[in-house]
Motif scaffolding. Structure first.
Motif, PDB file in Angstrom:
ATOM      1  N   MET A   1       0.854  -1.204   0.000  1.00  0.00           N
ATOM      2  CA  MET A   1       0.000   0.000   0.000  1.00  0.00           C
ATOM      3  C   MET A   1       0.884   1.246   0.000  1.00  0.00           C
ATOM      4  SD  MET A   1      -2.897   1.183   2.773  1.00  0.00           S
ATOM      5  CE  MET A   1      -4.154   0.035   2.236  1.00  0.00           C
ATOM      6  N   SER A   2       0.439   2.219  -0.736  1.00  0.00           N
ATOM      7  CA  SER A   2       1.214   3.453  -0.813  1.00  0.00           C
ATOM      8  C   SER A   2       1.190   4.187   0.523  1.00  0.00           C
ATOM      9  CB  SER A   2       0.621   4.363  -1.892  1.00  0.00           C
ATOM     10  OG  SER A   2      -0.653   4.803  -1.486  1.00  0.00           O
ATOM     11  N   ARG A   3       2.070   5.106   0.645  1.00  0.00           N
ATOM     12  CA  ARG A   3       2.130   5.906   1.867  1.00  0.00           C
ATOM     13  C   ARG A   3       0.817   6.672   2.071  1.00  0.00           C
ATOM     14  NH1 ARG A   3       4.594   6.793   6.748  1.00  0.00           N
ATOM     15  NH2 ARG A   3       4.636   8.999   7.251  1.00  0.00           N
ATOM     16  N   VAL A   4       0.316   7.236   0.997  1.00  0.00           N
ATOM     17  CA  VAL A   4      -0.939   7.980   1.085  1.00  0.00           C
ATOM     18  C   VAL A   4      -2.072   7.052   1.503  1.00  0.00           C
ATOM     19  CG1 VAL A   4      -2.670   9.248  -0.248  1.00  0.00           C
ATOM     20  CG2 VAL A   4      -0.231   9.711  -0.592  1.00  0.00           C
ATOM     21  N   GLY A   5      -2.081   5.859   0.931  1.00  0.00           N
ATOM     22  CA  GLY A   5      -3.130   4.907   1.282  1.00  0.00           C
ATOM     23  C   GLY A   5      -3.068   4.520   2.742  1.00  0.00           C
ATOM     24  N   GLU A   6      -1.872   4.317   3.230  1.00  0.00           N
ATOM     25  CA  GLU A   6      -1.738   3.924   4.638  1.00  0.00           C
ATOM     26  C   GLU A   6      -2.167   5.052   5.557  1.00  0.00           C
ATOM     27  OE1 GLU A   6      -0.620   3.573   8.503  1.00  0.00           O
ATOM     28  OE2 GLU A   6       0.456   4.998   7.220  1.00  0.00           O
ATOM     29  N   VAL A   7      -1.779   6.257   5.213  1.00  0.00           N
ATOM     30  CA  VAL A   7      -2.166   7.397   6.061  1.00  0.00           C
ATOM     31  C   VAL A   7      -3.684   7.568   6.054  1.00  0.00           C
ATOM     32  CG1 VAL A   7      -2.030   9.906   6.283  1.00  0.00           C
ATOM     33  CG2 VAL A   7       0.043   8.580   5.824  1.00  0.00           C
ATOM     34  N   THR A   8      -4.278   7.371   4.893  1.00  0.00           N
ATOM     35  CA  THR A   8      -5.745   7.455   4.825  1.00  0.00           C
ATOM     36  C   THR A   8      -6.388   6.394   5.688  1.00  0.00           C
ATOM     37  OG1 THR A   8      -5.591   8.295   2.562  1.00  0.00           O
ATOM     38  CG2 THR A   8      -7.722   7.424   3.268  1.00  0.00           C
ATOM     39  N   LEU A   9      -5.872   5.191   5.576  1.00  0.00           N
ATOM     40  CA  LEU A   9      -6.390   4.095   6.401  1.00  0.00           C
ATOM     41  C   LEU A   9      -6.245   4.419   7.880  1.00  0.00           C
ATOM     42  CD1 LEU A   9      -7.468   1.145   6.499  1.00  0.00           C
ATOM     43  CD2 LEU A   9      -5.077   0.402   6.537  1.00  0.00           C
ATOM     44  N   ARG A  10      -5.107   4.942   8.221  1.00  0.00           N
ATOM     45  CA  ARG A  10      -4.846   5.288   9.618  1.00  0.00           C
ATOM     46  C   ARG A  10      -5.837   6.331  10.120  1.00  0.00           C
ATOM     47  NH1 ARG A  10       0.839   8.014  11.054  1.00  0.00           N
ATOM     48  NH2 ARG A  10       1.467   6.653   9.346  1.00  0.00           N
ATOM     49  N   LEU A  11      -6.067   7.334   9.291  1.00  0.00           N
ATOM     50  CA  LEU A  11      -6.994   8.396   9.683  1.00  0.00           C
ATOM     51  C   LEU A  11      -8.415   7.862   9.857  1.00  0.00           C
ATOM     52  CD1 LEU A  11      -5.757  11.343   7.429  1.00  0.00           C
ATOM     53  CD2 LEU A  11      -5.533  11.128   9.911  1.00  0.00           C
ATOM     54  N   VAL A  12      -8.812   6.979   8.957  1.00  0.00           N
ATOM     55  CA  VAL A  12     -10.180   6.451   9.037  1.00  0.00           C
ATOM     56  C   VAL A  12     -10.344   5.600  10.303  1.00  0.00           C
ATOM     57  CG1 VAL A  12     -11.848   4.911   7.946  1.00  0.00           C
ATOM     58  CG2 VAL A  12     -10.559   6.534   6.557  1.00  0.00           C
ATOM     59  N   VAL A  13      -9.368   4.759  10.577  1.00  0.00           N
ATOM     60  CA  VAL A  13      -9.462   3.927  11.781  1.00  0.00           C
ATOM     61  C   VAL A  13      -9.472   4.809  13.032  1.00  0.00           C
ATOM     62  CG1 VAL A  13      -8.310   2.168  13.172  1.00  0.00           C
ATOM     63  CG2 VAL A  13      -8.377   1.933  10.687  1.00  0.00           C
ATOM     64  N   ALA A  14      -8.600   5.790  13.053  1.00  0.00           N
ATOM     65  CA  ALA A  14      -8.551   6.686  14.214  1.00  0.00           C
ATOM     66  C   ALA A  14      -9.854   7.456  14.359  1.00  0.00           C
ATOM     67  CB  ALA A  14      -7.374   7.655  14.066  1.00  0.00           C
ATOM     68  N   ALA A  15     -10.432   7.884  13.240  1.00  0.00           N
ATOM     69  CA  ALA A  15     -11.706   8.608  13.305  1.00  0.00           C
ATOM     70  C   ALA A  15     -12.814   7.715  13.843  1.00  0.00           C
ATOM     71  CB  ALA A  15     -12.071   9.135  11.921  1.00  0.00           C
ATOM     72  N   ALA A  16     -12.828   6.474  13.403  1.00  0.00           N
ATOM     73  CA  ALA A  16     -13.854   5.542  13.892  1.00  0.00           C
ATOM     74  C   ALA A  16     -13.693   5.326  15.391  1.00  0.00           C
ATOM     75  CB  ALA A  16     -13.753   4.219  13.134  1.00  0.00           C
ATOM     76  N   LEU A  17     -12.470   5.203  15.833  1.00  0.00           N
ATOM     77  CA  LEU A  17     -12.233   5.037  17.271  1.00  0.00           C
ATOM     78  C   LEU A  17     -12.618   6.305  18.031  1.00  0.00           C
ATOM     79  CD1 LEU A  17      -8.822   3.117  17.265  1.00  0.00           C
ATOM     80  CD2 LEU A  17     -11.048   2.241  17.994  1.00  0.00           C
ATOM     81  N   ALA A  18     -12.383   7.445  17.412  1.00  0.00           N
ATOM     82  CA  ALA A  18     -12.755   8.701  18.069  1.00  0.00           C
ATOM     83  C   ALA A  18     -14.268   8.792  18.246  1.00  0.00           C
ATOM     84  CB  ALA A  18     -12.229   9.886  17.254  1.00  0.00           C
ATOM     85  N   VAL A  19     -15.003   8.392  17.223  1.00  0.00           N
ATOM     86  CA  VAL A  19     -16.463   8.382  17.336  1.00  0.00           C
ATOM     87  C   VAL A  19     -16.891   7.434  18.451  1.00  0.00           C
ATOM     88  CG1 VAL A  19     -18.596   7.744  16.148  1.00  0.00           C
ATOM     89  CG2 VAL A  19     -16.837   9.033  14.930  1.00  0.00           C
ATOM     90  N   ASP A  20     -16.273   6.274  18.475  1.00  0.00           N
ATOM     91  CA  ASP A  20     -16.564   5.299  19.528  1.00  0.00           C
ATOM     92  C   ASP A  20     -16.305   5.901  20.905  1.00  0.00           C
ATOM     93  OD1 ASP A  20     -17.108   2.651  20.542  1.00  0.00           O
ATOM     94  OD2 ASP A  20     -14.954   2.457  20.882  1.00  0.00           O
ATOM     95  N   CYS A  21     -15.196   6.605  21.009  1.00  0.00           N
ATOM     96  CA  CYS A  21     -14.819   7.241  22.275  1.00  0.00           C
ATOM     97  C   CYS A  21     -15.870   8.264  22.695  1.00  0.00           C
ATOM     98  CB  CYS A  21     -13.443   7.897  22.115  1.00  0.00           C
ATOM     99  SG  CYS A  21     -12.950   8.956  23.490  1.00  0.00           S
ATOM    100  N   VAL A  22     -16.238   9.136  21.782  1.00  0.00           N
ATOM    101  CA  VAL A  22     -17.184  10.213  22.118  1.00  0.00           C
ATOM    102  C   VAL A  22     -18.546   9.647  22.497  1.00  0.00           C
ATOM    103  CG1 VAL A  22     -18.456  12.154  21.148  1.00  0.00           C
ATOM    104  CG2 VAL A  22     -15.996  11.941  20.732  1.00  0.00           C
ATOM    105  N   ILE A  23     -19.023   8.682  21.741  1.00  0.00           N
ATOM    106  CA  ILE A  23     -20.360   8.134  22.027  1.00  0.00           C
ATOM    107  C   ILE A  23     -20.362   7.412  23.375  1.00  0.00           C
ATOM    108  CG2 ILE A  23     -22.036   6.389  21.307  1.00  0.00           C
ATOM    109  CD1 ILE A  23     -21.603   7.257  18.451  1.00  0.00           C
ATOM    110  N   HIS A  24     -19.304   6.692  23.670  1.00  0.00           N
ATOM    111  CA  HIS A  24     -19.256   6.025  24.979  1.00  0.00           C
ATOM    112  C   HIS A  24     -19.239   7.042  26.120  1.00  0.00           C
ATOM    113  CE1 HIS A  24     -18.571   2.212  22.913  1.00  0.00           C
ATOM    114  NE2 HIS A  24     -18.821   1.636  24.069  1.00  0.00           N
ATOM    115  N   LEU A  25     -18.521   8.129  25.913  1.00  0.00           N
ATOM    116  CA  LEU A  25     -18.525   9.170  26.953  1.00  0.00           C
ATOM    117  C   LEU A  25     -19.912   9.802  27.090  1.00  0.00           C
ATOM    118  CD1 LEU A  25     -15.163  11.109  26.526  1.00  0.00           C
ATOM    119  CD2 LEU A  25     -15.861   9.603  28.403  1.00  0.00           C
TER     120      LEU A  25
END
Lengths: 141, 154
Positions: A1-25
């Motif tokens: 996977m390209s660097r851009v692809g990995e960074v995008t993947l990373r951002l999406v996973v982190a965003a999903a976890l952030a949503v999970d974090c906020v909703i649980h709070l």
């Protein structure tokens, strides 16, 4: 996977976890009303929010395979219970109160979708980073 | 960080994974179970688990000429299987008993205003006073927003 692809993947996973974090709070206080026994459902939700937040930060900061593993485990630790407690009336287990809830609220649905997506995408991240470590690590030799 | 460093740091990472995983596994989503209730209602009083009074929700029983006698009638709202069972109508100011037959906690919370908001722990019975102003009061359960009903005050 390209660097851009990995960074995008990373951002999406982190965003999903952030949503999970906020909703649980957001839901922690009301879940404490529903599950006051044992350590309290509210405290479990806060612990999940903390774990999700830390996993997101770790992933954003490093992008390493280890961080994807942590992200995936944290996402699964929320995704599996939300399905379990929706479809199975699990009794209280030691300090963990029974949190059976067969209903689907909007927040619960959004959280579950994000958790499932984060787990799946984190698994992809693990596979990708195993094959081609993302950062331009210098070879030891 | 070099590849060599990563190799050396592997075991601490595994420990960290196990620790975070263990904490996270404790976390779950859903309703609840337990004993105590933290009522936020202004007028609510909680009694220990009482046998459900078999839906003998004494409705208003006729035209509610509420102004003459204080409404001392007792009506019952029952919660079972994530659903409210509510009498057709209640007299203004009546004492309403809410019995929760589920194994997790619920609330009876007016959708708007602060007409009423009571927490009902698993298996517990809570009482509160119906609003003095006649009308239809939609309400819900805070932890389970899909649980909705309405209270008709006459």
């Amino acid at each position: 996977m390209s660097r851009v692809g990995e960074v995008t993947l990373r951002l999406v996973v982190a965003a999903a976890l952030a949503v999970d974090c906020v909703i649980h709070l957001m839901l922690a206080d009301v879940i404490q009303l529903a599950a006051p026994g044992g350590v309290g459902g509210g405290n479990l939700f806060r612990a999940q929010a903390l774990a999700a937040g830390l996993a997101a930060v770790l992933l954003l900061a490093t992008g390493r395979r280890f961080a994807y593993v942590v992200a995936g485990l944290v996402a699964l630790s929320a995704f599996v219970p939300v399905l379990l407690y929706t479809y199975v009336a699990v009794p209280a287990l030691g300090p963990i109160p029974s949190m059976y809830d067969p209903t689907w609220s909007d927040d619960k649905l959004i959280s579950a979708v994000c958790e499932g997506a984060a787990a799946l995408l984190a698994a992809i991240g693990v596979a990708v980073t195993r094959r081609s470590p993302i950062s331009s690590r210098p070879s030891p030799r | 960080m070099t590849g060599m460093d990563l190799t050396h740091a592997r075991h601490p990472r595994r420990s960290a994974v196990a620790l975070i995983g263990a904490v996270a596994l404790l976390s779950a989503c859903g309703g609840g179970d337990g004993g105590e209730s933290s009522s936020t209602a202004s007028t609510a009083s909680t009694t220990s688990a009482a046998s459900p009074s078999s839906q003998s929700a004494s409705s208003s029983g006729g035209e509610a000429s509420s102004s003459s006698a204080p409404a001392a009638e007792k009506v019952v709202i029952t919660i079972s299987d994530f659903a409210f069972s509510v009498p057709e109508s209640v007299p203004a100011g009546a004492e309403i008993s809410v019995t929760n037959n589920d194994s997790i906690g619920h609330t009876v919370t007016a959708d708007s205003g602060d007409a009423f908001d009571v927490n009902v722990a698993p298996g517990a019975t809570v009482t509160f006073a119906a609003p003095e102003k006649p009308g239809t009061y939609a309400f819900h359960c805070k932890p389970h927003p899909n649980m909705t009903s309405s209270l008709v005050v006459k």
